[in-house]
Design a protein around this motif. Structure first.
Motif, mmCIF file in Angstrom:
data_model
loop_
_atom_site.group_PDB
_atom_site.id
_atom_site.type_symbol
_atom_site.label_atom_id
_atom_site.label_comp_id
_atom_site.label_asym_id
_atom_site.label_seq_id
_atom_site.Cartn_x
_atom_site.Cartn_y
_atom_site.Cartn_z
ATOM 1 N N ASP A 745 0.754 -1.139 -0.269
ATOM 2 C CA ASP A 745 0.123 0.211 -0.155
ATOM 3 C C ASP A 745 0.951 1.378 -0.039
ATOM 4 N N GLN A 746 0.805 2.257 -0.669
ATOM 5 C CA GLN A 746 1.398 3.606 -0.984
ATOM 6 C C GLN A 746 0.627 4.821 -0.626
ATOM 7 N N LEU A 747 1.529 5.733 -0.195
ATOM 8 C CA LEU A 747 0.861 6.989 0.137
ATOM 9 C C LEU A 747 0.577 7.936 -1.016
ATOM 10 N N ASP A 748 -0.799 8.533 -0.810
ATOM 11 C CA ASP A 748 -0.890 9.570 -1.823
ATOM 12 C C ASP A 748 -0.612 11.034 -1.010
ATOM 13 N N CYS A 749 0.646 11.453 -1.454
ATOM 14 C CA CYS A 749 1.170 12.629 -0.441
ATOM 15 C C CYS A 749 0.269 13.935 -0.602
ATOM 16 N N ALA A 750 -0.073 14.079 -1.737
ATOM 17 C CA ALA A 750 -0.944 15.317 -1.696
ATOM 18 C C ALA A 750 -2.186 15.315 -0.617
ATOM 19 N N THR A 751 -2.712 14.332 -0.539
ATOM 20 C CA THR A 751 -3.832 13.890 0.350
ATOM 21 C C THR A 751 -3.336 13.857 1.718
ATOM 22 N N TYR A 752 -2.035 12.906 2.114
ATOM 23 C CA TYR A 752 -1.787 12.836 3.249
ATOM 24 C C TYR A 752 -1.312 13.983 4.079
ATOM 25 N N VAL A 753 -0.676 14.742 3.396
ATOM 26 C CA VAL A 753 -0.061 16.049 4.012
ATOM 27 C C VAL A 753 -1.140 17.045 4.485
ATOM 28 N N GLN A 754 -2.389 16.812 3.822
ATOM 29 C CA GLN A 754 -3.550 17.562 4.542
ATOM 30 C C GLN A 754 -4.425 17.039 5.395
ATOM 31 N N GLY A 755 -4.071 15.857 5.822
ATOM 32 C CA GLY A 755 -4.714 15.022 6.686
ATOM 33 C C GLY A 755 -4.486 15.190 8.251
ATOM 34 N N ILE A 756 -5.001 14.213 8.912
ATOM 35 C CA ILE A 756 -4.560 14.280 10.496
ATOM 36 C C ILE A 756 -3.113 14.146 10.682
ATOM 37 N N CYS A 757 -2.401 14.729 11.775
ATOM 38 C CA CYS A 757 -1.134 14.613 12.319
ATOM 39 C C CYS A 757 -1.090 13.142 12.760
ATOM 40 N N GLU A 758 -0.009 12.657 12.279
ATOM 41 C CA GLU A 758 0.552 11.035 12.741
ATOM 42 C C GLU A 758 1.765 11.392 13.386
ATOM 43 N N THR A 759 1.764 10.547 14.663
ATOM 44 C CA THR A 759 3.143 10.530 15.249
ATOM 45 C C THR A 759 3.775 9.179 15.384
ATOM 46 N N GLY A 760 3.075 8.401 15.004
ATOM 47 C CA GLY A 760 3.654 6.842 15.127
ATOM 48 C C GLY A 760 3.082 6.116 16.115
ATOM 49 N N PRO A 761 3.435 4.807 16.206
ATOM 50 C CA PRO A 761 4.204 3.981 15.388
ATOM 51 C C PRO A 761 3.386 3.802 13.970
ATOM 52 N N TYR A 762 4.254 3.561 13.021
ATOM 53 C CA TYR A 762 3.162 3.430 11.582
ATOM 54 C C TYR A 762 3.406 1.723 11.238
ATOM 55 N N SER A 763 2.602 1.514 10.190
ATOM 56 C CA SER A 763 2.555 0.001 9.835
ATOM 57 C C SER A 763 2.483 -0.057 8.142
ATOM 58 N N ASN A 764 2.930 -0.951 7.555
ATOM 59 C CA ASN A 764 3.032 -1.206 6.143
ATOM 60 C C ASN A 764 2.191 -2.384 5.876
ATOM 61 N N ARG A 765 1.131 -2.441 5.084
ATOM 62 C CA ARG A 765 0.426 -3.703 4.783
ATOM 63 C C ARG A 765 0.885 -4.160 3.208
ATOM 64 N N LEU A 766 1.369 -5.418 3.486
ATOM 65 C CA LEU A 766 1.855 -6.031 2.094
ATOM 66 C C LEU A 766 0.749 -7.074 1.695
#
Length: 949
Positions: A745-766
């Protein structure tokens, strides 16, 4: 209006040029060395040595000497400011080393918390302006930066980096003439050194960590229109370093000017790189009339420890200038450094006078002893410089001579036959070094050999038969491989431990001791396995009947294993040598575990209570093997006094219980050829063809029959046949399973930076799907029982590591949790029921969406709105921000280095409120990125901010 434009232009120039004008330029060269000073803790003495331009950069040099430098230790601990080292040095530590150059030393100690690899570095502002091979014309914006890497490894033992004994004061070169520099590196631990070129590095202004290659730097011979011909004018100009000797050669410069170059010295121990040092230095090329001198010296000198190494060097100058010859090496007494690198006596280098008329000469002399023994030769650098007068720069030539101190060969070796073997004696060895050994070598037949002092080691054609401590002067060789009525030659070699006992090195070999071994009374001829079982195994032992008359008793002894020595008597046979021959030389040994063990036998013959003779030991044949892809690989061995070489051995495969079929006859030469791979084919069809396709679902049983001979009809006239035990094996199937097809799963940076703040931890789904074919359409196994997931944090560096698996039944999804960021790369493999792993799937990577935006207005009036200067949106994946504010005259009024949110309240560093108005800022922002190269390259944000009060 024109005045306003001029003021604005001046302001922009002041802000943009601030980092390139605030520091002077003076450092010509430098390196960092280290020395472990504790055997119980990971404490190192770290030394930065820099060489500075005293003629043009004296004020800046004195400034650096006064303020000290900052060491970055590479282990996450704070940077440490270190003052100039002055103890025992003249001129307050600013030491003149010639050619308008002074040496400054900065020394500190640091204790690392755990073993690991650490890069120690120092940055000093700033490099000289106008360096030609920094092609963006901004060389004065990049700080001088050097680093040294330590690999602290308990297995590799204590270690200190090599030291460079030749200061880089020979930095001047002439256009069209070869330039040479050698650092004269010496490693007191005796580790191997290797040299390679590298590009100069820098760091951010005011910092000592996070080095990066200077943008737009090229090697000096890669500058357009500045790479003409070599000195001999028979080829293009070249720039290289000799990986063995360390000679940095530029043959030849073309364009006059200033250049920055760098090289790395790697330190190796037992095939493992344990550290490296970078020397960063200047070369200044001029148009010259002066011609360089040349130096003549031998390439290598080999001397036996205890002898004197002596040779002459000679130098000439084509212009007839007077010459000075000097030499540097760890073999000399290091009075200026205060730390000697070898035990005395030290070498000396003498000249009739300095300087000398051309040709000039010098003599090297060194009385060696046992403390000077080591695996690698010592390197001695000789350098000649001319004296052309005050107008022309002096030029140099140099050469490295290898001086190899070789351990003396053991002396006065003698041998005497003793029973079935030999007793060896020799003189006491002169070099009694802890851990040293005497190694005994043997061969069949006498041979004259002359040792080569420069190539110490075992004698060619001999095999090692034993080792004893260096203090021992005798050895008894009664191994079963000795054959009666045969000549055997022995030689000795002294063996010594290398650095931290990880390697060994040898003396030359000794004189030869050669004797013929007499005949024995009886010989074992057969040790053949009749039955294979864990409890009811059976072996038949046969031997020759000795000459003589009267009553005798045979006593049969057995030990476990091919090379066992703990014999136990297992049987006796009483006989009368005067009576007709009977089956009195056969013994059947029962109740053995022949499935798990080989057995070794010895037969003694007694006349009453006196042992008349003892046979040489002989073992049963031991068969071993392994399942291969649709095949079975077999190998066998036996420890016997006769020879099974150069015969035809026989391979049998079981047809049904107790019935075997001959499938192959193997022509063997030596033990390394006692192998056979059964692919199912029956190659001997005279007893029926049982060819088959070997299956991974079936088990196959084998026996091997060896054929041998004593090669002496007086012992036994025929061939000797002996069977191994039965061995059953199962083939494997190595067809790789089909590799998966992976998605992430990839990020849509244009949408992501406008979204809610994240401080981690993060996860990747394969997730992934199964392929139906392997690479290039190859067949693959679709029966998957498990998937393995691999990950690495950076896309441009590092190795993948396994982070998880799915099985029972295997899922085709995986979530990688508890991450510090999204950035990373993955691949997946599949595993079949045989444990075979597929090739990796496609590699997928994911990057973060970094974001950092700053406002242009703050109103520090304590109303809770815009009181501080901080990011507009939450910072995303920001590692560090270095923030500086300037007034309109370019004077810095505020700086922050450790707060990503900045939170500047409109005050100076001293806490004073700034007046309302326009100010200018620069933020150096470092992001967490997929590629480490991008992380090490900060993003520069420059703009203005209005303070409204």
């Amino acid at each position: 209006m024109r005045t306003l434009y001029r003021l604005f232009g001046l302001l922009v120039f002041t802000i943009c040029g601030l980092t390139s004008t605030a520091w002077a330029t003076h450092v010509r060269a430098g390196e960092i060395t280290s020395r472990r000073i504790s055997s119980t803790s990971l404490t190192y003495e770290l030394t930065l040595t820099i060489y500075c331009d005293w003629a043009q950069g004296r004020p800046a040099t004195e400034g650096t000497a006064g303020t000290g430098v900052k060491f970055c230790f590479g282990d996450g601990t704070p940077v440490q400011n270190t003052p100039l080292f002055t103890q025992g040095l003249p001129s307050g530590g600013i030491v003149d080393v010639g050619n308008s150059t002074v040496r400054l030393i900065f020394r500190t100690t640091h204790t690392f918390s755990a073993p690991g690899t650490y890069t120690v570095s120092v940055g000093i502002d700033n490099r000289n302006k106008g360096t030609l091979n920094i092609t963006n014309n901004r060389s004065d914006e990049y700080p001088f930066f050097v680093e040294s890497t330590l690999a602290i490894n308990a297995f590799l033992g204590l270690n200190s980096t090599p030291v460079m004994l030749n200061p880089p004061v020979d930095f001047e070169a002439c256009a069209g003439q070869r330039y040479i520099h050698n650092p004269s590196a010496f490693d007191a631990d005796g580790d191997s050194l290797a040299y390679r070129l590298t590009q100069n590095k820098s760091t951010l202004v005011g910092e000592s960590c996070n080095g990066f290659v200077i943008p737009s730097i090229v090697y000096p011979n890669d500058i357009p229109n500045c790479n003409d011909r070599n000195e001999a004018n028979n080829g293009p100009a070249g720039y290289s370093i000799n990986s063995v000797t360390g000679d940095l050669i530029w043959d030849a410069p073309t364009c006059p000017g200033q250049y920055n170059v760098a090289f790395i010295i790697e330190e190796w121990r037992s095939g493992v790189k344990i550290g490296e040092i970078t020397r960063d230095m200047q070369i200044i090329v001029r148009d010259c009339q002066n011609k360089r001198p040349t130096l003549e010296a031998p390439d290598e000198i080999c001397v036996e420890a205890g002898s004197t190494a002596t040779f002459n060097v000679r130098a000439t100058d084509p212009d007839g200038n007077r010459l000075t010859i000097t030499s540097t090496s760890g073999v000399y007494q290091q009075s200026s450094l205060g730390i000697n690198l070898i035990q005395p006596p030290f070498a000396t280098f003498t000249t009739p006078t300095q300087p000398q008329a051309s040709p000039a000469t010098g003599t090297f002399s060194w009385q060696t002893n046992c403390t000077h023994l080591r695996q690698l030769p010592y390197e001695v650098l000789f350098k000649v410089r001319d004296h052309p007068g005050s107008v022309q720069p002096y030029l140099t030539d140099s050469k490295t001579v290898k001086v190899r101190v070789v351990a003396p060969a053991p002396k006065n070796l003698r041998s005497e036959p003793s029973g079935p073997g030999y007793v060896l004696n020799w003189d006491a060895y002169p070099c009694q070094i802890t851990g040293a050994q005497i190694v005994i070598y043997r061969r069949q037949g006498c041979v004259n050999l002359t040792p080569d002092l420069c190539k110490p080691g075992p004698p060619p054609g001999y095999v090692e038969v034993g080792r004893v401590p260096i203090t021992q002067t005798t050895y008894t060789d009664n191994s079963s491989g000795l054959r009666p009525n045969t000549e055997y030659s022995y030689r000795l070699v002294a063996s010594f431990p290398g650095p931290n006992n990880l390697t060994r090195f040898n003396s030359t070999f000794s004189n030869q001791a050669c004797q013929r071994l007499p005949n024995q009374a009886l010989y074992i001829t057969n040790v053949t396995v009749d039955e294979t079982s864990t409890t009811q195994g059976q072996i038949t032992v046969k031997w020759t009947r000795p000459e003589g008359a009267g009553a005798r008793q045979y006593r049969i002894f057995r030990t476990t294993g091919l090379n066992g020595t703990a014999y136990t008597q297992v049987g006796t046979i009483n006989t009368n040598l005067s009576a007709p021959r009977t089956n009195d030389t056969i013994y059947v040994d029962r109740g053995l575990n022949t499935e798990a063990n080989a057995y070794r036998y010895r037969v003694d013959v007694f006349n009453g209570t006196t042992r008349q003779d003892s046979s040489q030991a002989a073992s049963s044949v031991r068969l071993s093997g392994s399942g291969q892809s649709r095949a079975v690989q077999l190998s066998w061995q036996a420890n016997v006094p006769w020879s099974n070489d150069n015969q035809t051995h026989r391979i049998y495969r079981q047809v049904r219980p107790g019935v075997y079929n001959l499938i192959q006859q193997v022509a063997v030469q030596g033990p390394g050829t006692y192998t056979y791979t059964d692919n199912g084919r029956d190659n001997v069809t005279s007893d029926g063809d049982i060819s088959t396709t070997l299956s991974a679902d079936s088990t196959y049983c084998y026996r091997v029959e060896t054929v041998g001979t004593y090669g002496d009809p007086s012992i036994h006239s025929g061939l000797l046949y002996n069977f191994s035990q039965r061995l059953c094996l199962t083939p494997t199937d190595t067809t790789r399973p089909c590799p998966p097809v992976l998605t992430l799963d990839q990020l849509d940076c244009a949408t992501y930076v406008q979204g809610i703040c994240e401080t981690g931890p993060y996860s990747n789904r394969l997730s992934w799907t199964d392929a139906t074919t392997g690479p290039n359409g190859a067949a693959c196994d679709p029966n998957i029982v498990q998937y393995n997931i691999y990950y690495k944090r950076y896309g441009d560096t590092g190795d993948f590591e396994k982070i998880g698996e799915t099985k029972s039944p295997p899922s085709r999804n995986f979530t990688h949790d508890n991450l510090g960021s999204y950035a990373g790369c993955y691949y997946v493999t599949s595993v079949n029921r045989f444990g075979t792993e597929s090739v990796p799937s496609n590699t997928v990577c994911k990057d973060n969406c970094p974001d950092y935006s700053l406002p242009n207005v703050i109103t520090p009036n304590s109303d809770g709105k815009n009181d501080t200067f901080e990011p507009i949106r939450c910072p995303r994946f920001v590692k560090n921000v270095r923030f500086r504010v300037y007034n309109r005259w370019g004077v810095k009024v505020f700086e922050s280095n450790d707060n990503v949110l900045i939170q500047w309240d409109g005050r100076t560093d001293a806490g004073k409120e700034l007046a309302a108005g326009t100010y200018y800022y620069e933020a150096q922002v470092t992001y967490e990125r997929l590629n480490r190269a991008d992380e090490n390259r900060p993003v520069i944000l420059k703009s203005w901010v209005q303070i409204i009060r």
